[in-house]
Motif scaffolding. Structure first.
Motif, PDB file in Angstrom:
ATOM      1  N   ALA A 121       0.862  -1.185   0.000  1.00  0.00           N
ATOM      2  CA  ALA A 121       0.000   0.000   0.000  1.00  0.00           C
ATOM      3  C   ALA A 121       0.894   1.229   0.000  1.00  0.00           C
ATOM      4  O   ALA A 121       1.949   1.247   0.655  1.00  0.00           O
ATOM      5  CB  ALA A 121      -0.908   0.022   1.220  1.00  0.00           C
ATOM      6  N   LYS A 122       0.487   2.234  -0.736  1.00  0.00           N
ATOM      7  CA  LYS A 122       1.182   3.520  -0.743  1.00  0.00           C
ATOM      8  C   LYS A 122       0.582   4.356   0.379  1.00  0.00           C
ATOM      9  O   LYS A 122      -0.632   4.528   0.453  1.00  0.00           O
ATOM     10  CB  LYS A 122       0.999   4.219  -2.092  1.00  0.00           C
ATOM     11  CG  LYS A 122       1.795   5.496  -2.218  1.00  0.00           C
ATOM     12  CD  LYS A 122       1.650   6.085  -3.616  1.00  0.00           C
ATOM     13  CE  LYS A 122       2.531   7.312  -3.746  1.00  0.00           C
ATOM     14  NZ  LYS A 122       2.409   7.913  -5.073  1.00  0.00           N
ATOM     15  N   LEU A 123       1.430   4.875   1.259  1.00  0.00           N
ATOM     16  CA  LEU A 123       0.957   5.602   2.435  1.00  0.00           C
ATOM     17  C   LEU A 123       1.073   7.111   2.258  1.00  0.00           C
ATOM     18  O   LEU A 123       2.049   7.605   1.691  1.00  0.00           O
ATOM     19  CB  LEU A 123       1.761   5.184   3.665  1.00  0.00           C
ATOM     20  CG  LEU A 123       1.756   3.702   4.033  1.00  0.00           C
ATOM     21  CD1 LEU A 123       2.627   3.461   5.259  1.00  0.00           C
ATOM     22  CD2 LEU A 123       0.343   3.197   4.261  1.00  0.00           C
ATOM     23  N   THR A 124       0.090   7.827   2.772  1.00  0.00           N
ATOM     24  CA  THR A 124       0.191   9.283   2.873  1.00  0.00           C
ATOM     25  C   THR A 124       1.179   9.584   4.002  1.00  0.00           C
ATOM     26  O   THR A 124       1.485   8.697   4.818  1.00  0.00           O
ATOM     27  CB  THR A 124      -1.173   9.904   3.225  1.00  0.00           C
ATOM     28  OG1 THR A 124      -1.533   9.481   4.549  1.00  0.00           O
ATOM     29  CG2 THR A 124      -2.253   9.531   2.221  1.00  0.00           C
ATOM     30  N   GLN A 131      -0.462   8.582   7.237  1.00  0.00           N
ATOM     31  CA  GLN A 131      -0.526   7.130   7.373  1.00  0.00           C
ATOM     32  C   GLN A 131       0.851   6.549   7.694  1.00  0.00           C
ATOM     33  O   GLN A 131       0.961   5.620   8.494  1.00  0.00           O
ATOM     34  CB  GLN A 131      -1.066   6.481   6.097  1.00  0.00           C
ATOM     35  CG  GLN A 131      -2.544   6.697   5.885  1.00  0.00           C
ATOM     36  CD  GLN A 131      -2.996   6.183   4.522  1.00  0.00           C
ATOM     37  OE1 GLN A 131      -2.267   6.247   3.533  1.00  0.00           O
ATOM     38  NE2 GLN A 131      -4.220   5.681   4.471  1.00  0.00           N
ATOM     39  N   ALA A 132       1.882   7.090   7.068  1.00  0.00           N
ATOM     40  CA  ALA A 132       3.240   6.622   7.357  1.00  0.00           C
ATOM     41  C   ALA A 132       3.557   6.835   8.830  1.00  0.00           C
ATOM     42  O   ALA A 132       4.113   5.951   9.496  1.00  0.00           O
ATOM     43  CB  ALA A 132       4.252   7.346   6.473  1.00  0.00           C
ATOM     44  N   ILE A 156      -4.047  10.581  13.958  1.00  0.00           N
ATOM     45  CA  ILE A 156      -5.094   9.732  14.531  1.00  0.00           C
ATOM     46  C   ILE A 156      -6.098   9.329  13.429  1.00  0.00           C
ATOM     47  O   ILE A 156      -6.495   8.165  13.336  1.00  0.00           O
ATOM     48  CB  ILE A 156      -5.796  10.427  15.709  1.00  0.00           C
ATOM     49  CG1 ILE A 156      -4.802  10.625  16.855  1.00  0.00           C
ATOM     50  CG2 ILE A 156      -7.013   9.631  16.158  1.00  0.00           C
ATOM     51  CD1 ILE A 156      -5.279  11.557  17.947  1.00  0.00           C
ATOM     52  N   ALA A 157      -6.460  10.268  12.582  1.00  0.00           N
ATOM     53  CA  ALA A 157      -7.427   9.998  11.510  1.00  0.00           C
ATOM     54  C   ALA A 157      -6.871   9.060  10.441  1.00  0.00           C
ATOM     55  O   ALA A 157      -7.637   8.484   9.674  1.00  0.00           O
ATOM     56  CB  ALA A 157      -7.862  11.318  10.859  1.00  0.00           C
ATOM     57  N   ALA A 158      -5.556   8.879  10.407  1.00  0.00           N
ATOM     58  CA  ALA A 158      -4.931   7.997   9.406  1.00  0.00           C
ATOM     59  C   ALA A 158      -5.048   6.522   9.764  1.00  0.00           C
ATOM     60  O   ALA A 158      -4.696   5.661   8.976  1.00  0.00           O
ATOM     61  CB  ALA A 158      -3.460   8.373   9.229  1.00  0.00           C
ATOM     62  N   GLY A 159      -5.571   6.233  10.948  1.00  0.00           N
ATOM     63  CA  GLY A 159      -5.748   4.845  11.364  1.00  0.00           C
ATOM     64  C   GLY A 159      -7.017   4.246  10.795  1.00  0.00           C
ATOM     65  O   GLY A 159      -7.791   4.922  10.108  1.00  0.00           O
ATOM     66  N   PRO A 160      -7.242   2.980  11.073  1.00  0.00           N
ATOM     67  CA  PRO A 160      -8.449   2.320  10.558  1.00  0.00           C
ATOM     68  C   PRO A 160      -9.723   2.869  11.199  1.00  0.00           C
ATOM     69  O   PRO A 160      -9.697   3.361  12.308  1.00  0.00           O
ATOM     70  CB  PRO A 160      -8.237   0.853  10.952  1.00  0.00           C
ATOM     71  CG  PRO A 160      -7.296   0.889  12.104  1.00  0.00           C
ATOM     72  CD  PRO A 160      -6.426   2.097  11.895  1.00  0.00           C
ATOM     73  N   GLU A 161     -10.812   2.776  10.432  1.00  0.00           N
ATOM     74  CA  GLU A 161     -12.122   3.236  10.922  1.00  0.00           C
ATOM     75  C   GLU A 161     -13.092   2.067  10.910  1.00  0.00           C
ATOM     76  O   GLU A 161     -13.257   1.411   9.900  1.00  0.00           O
ATOM     77  CB  GLU A 161     -12.659   4.347  10.009  1.00  0.00           C
ATOM     78  CG  GLU A 161     -11.791   5.586  10.013  1.00  0.00           C
ATOM     79  CD  GLU A 161     -12.293   6.649   9.024  1.00  0.00           C
ATOM     80  OE1 GLU A 161     -13.387   6.477   8.451  1.00  0.00           O
ATOM     81  OE2 GLU A 161     -11.563   7.621   8.837  1.00  0.00           O
ATOM     82  N   ASN A 165      -8.342   2.377   4.806  1.00  0.00           N
ATOM     83  CA  ASN A 165      -8.239   3.535   3.923  1.00  0.00           C
ATOM     84  C   ASN A 165      -6.873   3.612   3.235  1.00  0.00           C
ATOM     85  O   ASN A 165      -6.289   4.685   3.088  1.00  0.00           O
ATOM     86  CB  ASN A 165      -8.542   4.828   4.684  1.00  0.00           C
ATOM     87  CG  ASN A 165      -8.860   5.978   3.745  1.00  0.00           C
ATOM     88  OD1 ASN A 165      -9.383   5.772   2.653  1.00  0.00           O
ATOM     89  ND2 ASN A 165      -8.516   7.181   4.156  1.00  0.00           N
ATOM     90  N   LEU A 166      -6.360   2.453   2.823  1.00  0.00           N
ATOM     91  CA  LEU A 166      -5.048   2.394   2.187  1.00  0.00           C
ATOM     92  C   LEU A 166      -5.188   2.478   0.672  1.00  0.00           C
ATOM     93  O   LEU A 166      -6.183   2.024   0.104  1.00  0.00           O
ATOM     94  CB  LEU A 166      -4.342   1.084   2.553  1.00  0.00           C
ATOM     95  CG  LEU A 166      -4.041   0.881   4.033  1.00  0.00           C
ATOM     96  CD1 LEU A 166      -3.564  -0.543   4.283  1.00  0.00           C
ATOM     97  CD2 LEU A 166      -3.002   1.896   4.503  1.00  0.00           C
ATOM     98  N   GLN A 167      -4.175   3.023   0.024  1.00  0.00           N
ATOM     99  CA  GLN A 167      -4.132   3.075  -1.432  1.00  0.00           C
ATOM    100  C   GLN A 167      -3.382   1.838  -1.920  1.00  0.00           C
ATOM    101  O   GLN A 167      -2.194   1.677  -1.634  1.00  0.00           O
ATOM    102  CB  GLN A 167      -3.448   4.355  -1.915  1.00  0.00           C
ATOM    103  CG  GLN A 167      -4.208   5.620  -1.546  1.00  0.00           C
ATOM    104  CD  GLN A 167      -5.610   5.616  -2.144  1.00  0.00           C
ATOM    105  OE1 GLN A 167      -5.783   5.555  -3.352  1.00  0.00           O
ATOM    106  NE2 GLN A 167      -6.619   5.664  -1.274  1.00  0.00           N
TER     107      GLN A 167
END
Length: 189
Positions: free
Chosen positions: A17-20, A23-24, A183-188, A128-130
């Motif tokens: 997955a490519k991370l923002t 996310q990284a 925090i928002a970069a984690g799973p939902e 929410n991964l690319q």
């Protein structure tokens, strides 16, 4: 390129997955992998484990400080960050199969050659991964764990929900110093 390696024994994280940047930072702080038989004495079944910055016992500062340093270097050097999973595909340990070394190598080669920088991506649900739609020499089916899953859709949803919950529970320890973006970069769920 920066590559964060994980070994997901649940079979729900994609092989790449490519991370923002956020996310990284989130995945670096989380340091998720699985202990598997043969890597530690007494481990006979895989178990999820989190080690902040993939080296928690050696950290002097709060993990968010290291993640901020990582983000600064990412920006300074304009690098891409990738989450590469060498764990299971098609189902959890005991059901699915380990992602082959051949496919992991092809993914690493595609990162280094620039192929994945130019790839077309889709968004992967709860995390929410690319994820790339194609990677040379890697079966398209395994790139999206929901498509590779050999069990029922309900079983997949329960398993990804369980792993997402483990991530969220683990991250509570670091949330006090993390930005809302991290925090928002984690799973939902």
């Amino acid at each position: 390129n920066i590559i964060l390696l994980t070994c997901d024994a649940f079979g729900v994280l994609p092989p790449v997955a490519k991370l923002t940047p956020a996310q990284a930072m989130y995945h670096f702080i989380s340091g998720y992998t699985a202990k598997i038989a043969g890597t530690e004495e007494g481990v006979t079944e895989p178990e999820a484990t989190f080690s902040a910055c993939f080296g928690q016992p050696f950290l002097v500062w709060h993990p968010v400080k290291y993640a901020q340093m990582l983000a600064q270097k990412m920006q300074e050097h304009n690098v891409n960050v990738w989450l590469v999973n060498t764990g299971w595909s098609g189902g959890r340990y005991g059901v699915g199969k380990r992602i082959t070394l051949k496919h992991s190598r092809a993914i690493i080669d595609a990162i280094h050659s620039g192929e994945l920088k130019q790839a077309e991506y889709s968004t992967y649900g709860v995390f929410n991964l690319q994820i790339p739609k194609t990677v040379s020499s890697v079966p398209t089916k395994i790139l999206d764990p929901s498509q590779a899953w050999e069990g029922s859709a309900q079983d997949f949803d329960e398993t990804i929900g369980k792993l997402a919950h483990l991530f969220q529970t683990n991250f509570k320890e670091y949330a006090d110093k993390a930005t809302p973006e991290i925090i928002a970069a984690g799973p939902e769920i």
